[in-house]
Design an enzyme around this catalytic site. Structure first.
Site, mmCIF file in Angstrom:
data_model
loop_
_atom_site.group_PDB
_atom_site.id
_atom_site.type_symbol
_atom_site.label_atom_id
_atom_site.label_comp_id
_atom_site.label_asym_id
_atom_site.label_seq_id
_atom_site.Cartn_x
_atom_site.Cartn_y
_atom_site.Cartn_z
ATOM 1 N N HIS A 196 -4.304 3.844 12.472
ATOM 2 C CA HIS A 196 -4.374 3.411 11.079
ATOM 3 C C HIS A 196 -3.161 3.984 10.339
ATOM 4 O O HIS A 196 -2.773 5.130 10.558
ATOM 5 C CB HIS A 196 -5.674 3.930 10.463
ATOM 6 N N CYS A 211 -10.983 2.634 5.667
ATOM 7 C CA CYS A 211 -9.843 2.509 6.591
ATOM 8 C C CYS A 211 -10.283 2.360 8.037
ATOM 9 O O CYS A 211 -9.497 1.937 8.883
ATOM 10 C CB CYS A 211 -8.914 3.708 6.442
ATOM 11 N N ASN A 253 -0.418 1.603 3.172
ATOM 12 C CA ASN A 253 -1.784 1.618 3.701
ATOM 13 C C ASN A 253 -2.530 0.368 3.209
ATOM 14 O O ASN A 253 -2.862 0.268 2.030
ATOM 15 C CB ASN A 253 -2.486 2.898 3.210
#
Ligand code: ACO
Length: 328
Positions: A255, A115, A285
């Site tokens: 994020h 990520c 995500n």
């Protein structure tokens, strides 16, 4: 040598298929209420279609970027792709993206930092620009998380989606562009978030596939704890290092893993919610793509000189923050 490196263009791509919470509730024991209250996610995009992979979404984002900036494939000096879902183990997905776009004889490579991949790739590009080695670099964050998710595991399948975002990085005058970057990693976090099989440690076999070891394994509660602590701490660290108060920050670009992690980070940094980019409800995500997808969606609201803090936490563990002044 360039004094500074700045983002001078951004574009994104998400596949058209929308997987919403109600459809997921027909697949596993979950509910729209549970998913929204625990994560903030309402729907996510899924790449469908035979023969399509991460490079195909990245190609769409980069194609849009080249066209927006009226650039030709030969104008690009380097392409870096951040991904944990490459088309293949090798060659690098960056090589394939370049081939599909006619970017020939140009260096390209992948960065793997889950990520935080986009931040790691962006800071790598920053170093190449500042050293004068390259002038025009494309950084693309792209992930097809749906290909490594077990859609029978309610703890992970509700979280992830597919997408790609690309930026152009170029040299600029001092005082604009990337001002500072802090990146960190801690490999002891691997136990909480990993893919058990398919690497050199445990090559893929019939047994590993049957045991579903090619899917994402996550101890969500532990990852959540580390993410909340470290994302907030690194945002405060970069603000302090650069003498920024919360009023000085125009945009926090976090994020998008969980709305609760984002809210906690904004709160600890004293940044009001209206200055925090948030699109997790639409995309979930998308791993390396979340930050460039936010920049793409907020591009029209950004003004030259705006102070942005980009931040991420994810697999590795890896985490980081970049402080930049928007260049256009
Ligand atoms: N629907 C309904 N119930 C569920 C679901 C679901 N989709 N998923 C889990 N549950 C249940 C669990 O089974 C558990 O039940 P139990 O108490 O009977 O055992 C209960 O809900 C609570 O589970 P928790 O895991 O403690 O739930 P939590 O509130 O922590 O939320 C979540 C889970 C959303 C995954 C959260 O832990 C999280 O966001 N973690 C961090 C994710 C992240 O940031 N990842 C890093 C980036 S990913 C990357 O780098 C690739």
């Amino acid at each position: 040598m360039a004094n500074s490196a700045a983002i001078t263009g951004v574009c994104g791509y998400v596949p058209p298929y929308i997987l919403n919470n109600d459809e997921l509730a027909n697949m596993v024991a979950t509910s729209d209420e549970w998913i929204q209250s625990r994560t903030g996610i309402q729907e996510r995009r899924i790449l469908k279609g035979k023969g399509l992979g991460t490079s195909d979404m990245a190609v769409e984002a980069v194609k849009g970027l080249l066209s927006k900036r009226e650039l030709l494939p030969q104008d690009i000096d380097l392409l870096i792709c951040a991904t944990v879902t490459p088309d293949m183990q090798f060659p690098a997905t960056a090589n394939i993206i370049c081939h599909k776009l006619g970017i020939q004889n140009t260096p390209s490579f992948d960065v793997s930092a889950a990520c935080s991949g986009f931040l790691y790739a962006l800071n790598t590009a920053n170093a190449f620009i500042r050293s004068g080695i390259y002038q025009k670099i494309i950084v693309v964050g792209a992930d097809t998380m749906s290909t490594i998710i077990d859609y029978e595991d309610r703890a992970t399948c509700v979280l992830f989606g597919d997408g790609a975002g690309a930026i152009l990085l170029e040299g600029k005058e001092e005082g604009i562009g990337i001002i500072d970057c802090i990146l960190k990693s801690d490999g002891s976090g691997a136990q909480y978030l990993h893919q058990k099989a398919g690497g050199s440690l445990k090559p893929a076999s019939q047994a590993t596939v049957l045991a579903k070891e090619h899917y994402v394994f996550q101890d969500g509660r532990s990852v959540y704890r580390f993410a909340v602590q470290n994302m907030a701490a690194i945002v405060l660290e970069i603000m302090e290092k650069n003498q920024l108060t919360s009023e000085d920050v125009d945009w926090l670009v976090p994020h998008q893993a969980n709305k609760r992690i984002i809210d906690a980070t904004g709160k600890r940094a004293g940044i009001s919610p209206d200055k925090v980019m948030l699109n997790i409800h639409k995309y979930g995500n998308t791993t390396a793509a979340t930050i460039p997808l936010c920049l793409w969606e907020w591009e029209s609201k950004l003004q030259k000189g705006n102070n942005l803090i980009l931040t991420a936490f994810g697999g590795g563990f890896t985490w980081g923050a970049i402080y930049l002044k928007w260049a256009y």
